[in-house]
Design a protein around this motif. Sequence first.
Motif, PDB file in Angstrom:
ATOM      1  N   ARG A 140       0.836  -1.207   0.000  1.00  0.00           N
ATOM      2  CA  ARG A 140       0.000   0.000   0.000  1.00  0.00           C
ATOM      3  C   ARG A 140       0.874   1.262   0.000  1.00  0.00           C
ATOM      4  O   ARG A 140       0.526   2.257  -0.623  1.00  0.00           O
ATOM      5  N   VAL A 145       1.966   1.755  -3.523  1.00  0.00           N
ATOM      6  CA  VAL A 145       0.863   2.246  -4.353  1.00  0.00           C
ATOM      7  C   VAL A 145       0.653   3.735  -4.106  1.00  0.00           C
ATOM      8  O   VAL A 145       0.484   4.516  -5.055  1.00  0.00           O
ATOM      9  N   ARG A 146       0.681   4.159  -2.836  1.00  0.00           N
ATOM     10  CA  ARG A 146       0.531   5.595  -2.529  1.00  0.00           C
ATOM     11  C   ARG A 146       1.641   6.405  -3.181  1.00  0.00           C
ATOM     12  O   ARG A 146       1.392   7.434  -3.810  1.00  0.00           O
ATOM     13  N   ARG A 204      -3.274   2.316 -14.178  1.00  0.00           N
ATOM     14  CA  ARG A 204      -3.601   0.961 -13.717  1.00  0.00           C
ATOM     15  C   ARG A 204      -2.688  -0.059 -14.372  1.00  0.00           C
ATOM     16  O   ARG A 204      -2.158  -0.954 -13.719  1.00  0.00           O
ATOM     17  N   LEU A 250       0.859   0.362 -12.978  1.00  0.00           N
ATOM     18  CA  LEU A 250       0.910  -0.040 -11.580  1.00  0.00           C
ATOM     19  C   LEU A 250       0.918  -1.556 -11.449  1.00  0.00           C
ATOM     20  O   LEU A 250       1.711  -2.115 -10.694  1.00  0.00           O
ATOM     21  N   ARG A 251       0.054  -2.228 -12.178  1.00  0.00           N
ATOM     22  CA  ARG A 251       0.004  -3.690 -12.093  1.00  0.00           C
ATOM     23  C   ARG A 251       1.313  -4.319 -12.570  1.00  0.00           C
ATOM     24  O   ARG A 251       1.766  -5.309 -12.003  1.00  0.00           O
ATOM     25  N   LEU A 296       3.800  -3.678  -9.700  1.00  0.00           N
ATOM     26  CA  LEU A 296       3.501  -4.532  -8.548  1.00  0.00           C
ATOM     27  C   LEU A 296       3.949  -5.965  -8.808  1.00  0.00           C
ATOM     28  O   LEU A 296       4.486  -6.631  -7.918  1.00  0.00           O
ATOM     29  N   ILE A 328      -2.003  -8.785  -4.150  1.00  0.00           N
ATOM     30  CA  ILE A 328      -2.232  -7.405  -4.602  1.00  0.00           C
ATOM     31  C   ILE A 328      -3.709  -7.129  -4.835  1.00  0.00           C
ATOM     32  O   ILE A 328      -4.069  -6.188  -5.537  1.00  0.00           O
ATOM     33  N   THR A 330      -5.547  -3.413  -4.770  1.00  0.00           N
ATOM     34  CA  THR A 330      -4.600  -2.310  -4.952  1.00  0.00           C
ATOM     35  C   THR A 330      -5.017  -1.395  -6.105  1.00  0.00           C
ATOM     36  O   THR A 330      -4.778  -0.194  -6.040  1.00  0.00           O
ATOM     37  N   THR A 331      -5.631  -1.953  -7.135  1.00  0.00           N
ATOM     38  CA  THR A 331      -6.060  -1.116  -8.255  1.00  0.00           C
ATOM     39  C   THR A 331      -7.142  -0.143  -7.807  1.00  0.00           C
ATOM     40  O   THR A 331      -7.071   1.048  -8.103  1.00  0.00           O
ATOM     41  N   ALA A 348      -5.549   2.540  -5.687  1.00  0.00           N
ATOM     42  CA  ALA A 348      -4.802   3.512  -6.487  1.00  0.00           C
ATOM     43  C   ALA A 348      -5.741   4.449  -7.241  1.00  0.00           C
ATOM     44  O   ALA A 348      -5.511   5.660  -7.303  1.00  0.00           O
TER      45      ALA A 348
END
Length: 193
Positions: free
Chosen positions: A84, A87-88, A142, A145-146, A149, A158, A161-162, A165
């Motif tokens: 997390r 992600v932030r 997205r 990010l994926r 991750l 995960i 998480t999407t 985000a």
Amino acid sequence: MFRRSKSEAEPVTTPEKPDGKGRPTPSRREAEAAAKARAKAPRTRKEIAAAQRAARSESSQKVRQAMKSGDERYYMARDKGPVRRFVRDFVDSRFSFVELLIPLLILVMVLGYSGNATLAGIGNTVMLGTLLLVVLDILVMRWRLRRELARRFPDEDIKGTTYYAVMRSLQMKFMRLPKAQVKIGQKLPERYR
């Protein structure tokens, strides 16, 4: 045997504890009074409600302060953990078109109330174009990010998480909680464990 007098004796020094409590020990009477005050149960419904309200207020104050300062011990469960945090930081380190929405909304409102149909049409077109840009920006974020991750946290779960985000990216940067710890364009650390 040679004896020294008390005036000649070397002063006895006790080493100070590095983690001492920094206050004198309370007397027995003070300690018992404090214990009795803590143990005293509220008698009426009003007292119980006031005690619960005070405890809730103190707890939420701690959480709010932690959200601002970045102290992860007091975060809510949805914000804890290295995944997390990554992600932030990932969301906070990139420019988002959502930042442009509020100024554009004001512009569209001004153009809409101008009384000129052409200007109102231009404002609506600009707003629609911005909304499409925001949706495209979220889809690209997205996807990236994926991919990140999967590279950085191959063994971690995960799930969620999407959504986390996307919800964070739809907020204005100054309104995000926990507060952003990175600046736009800043390179993220390789390890988050």
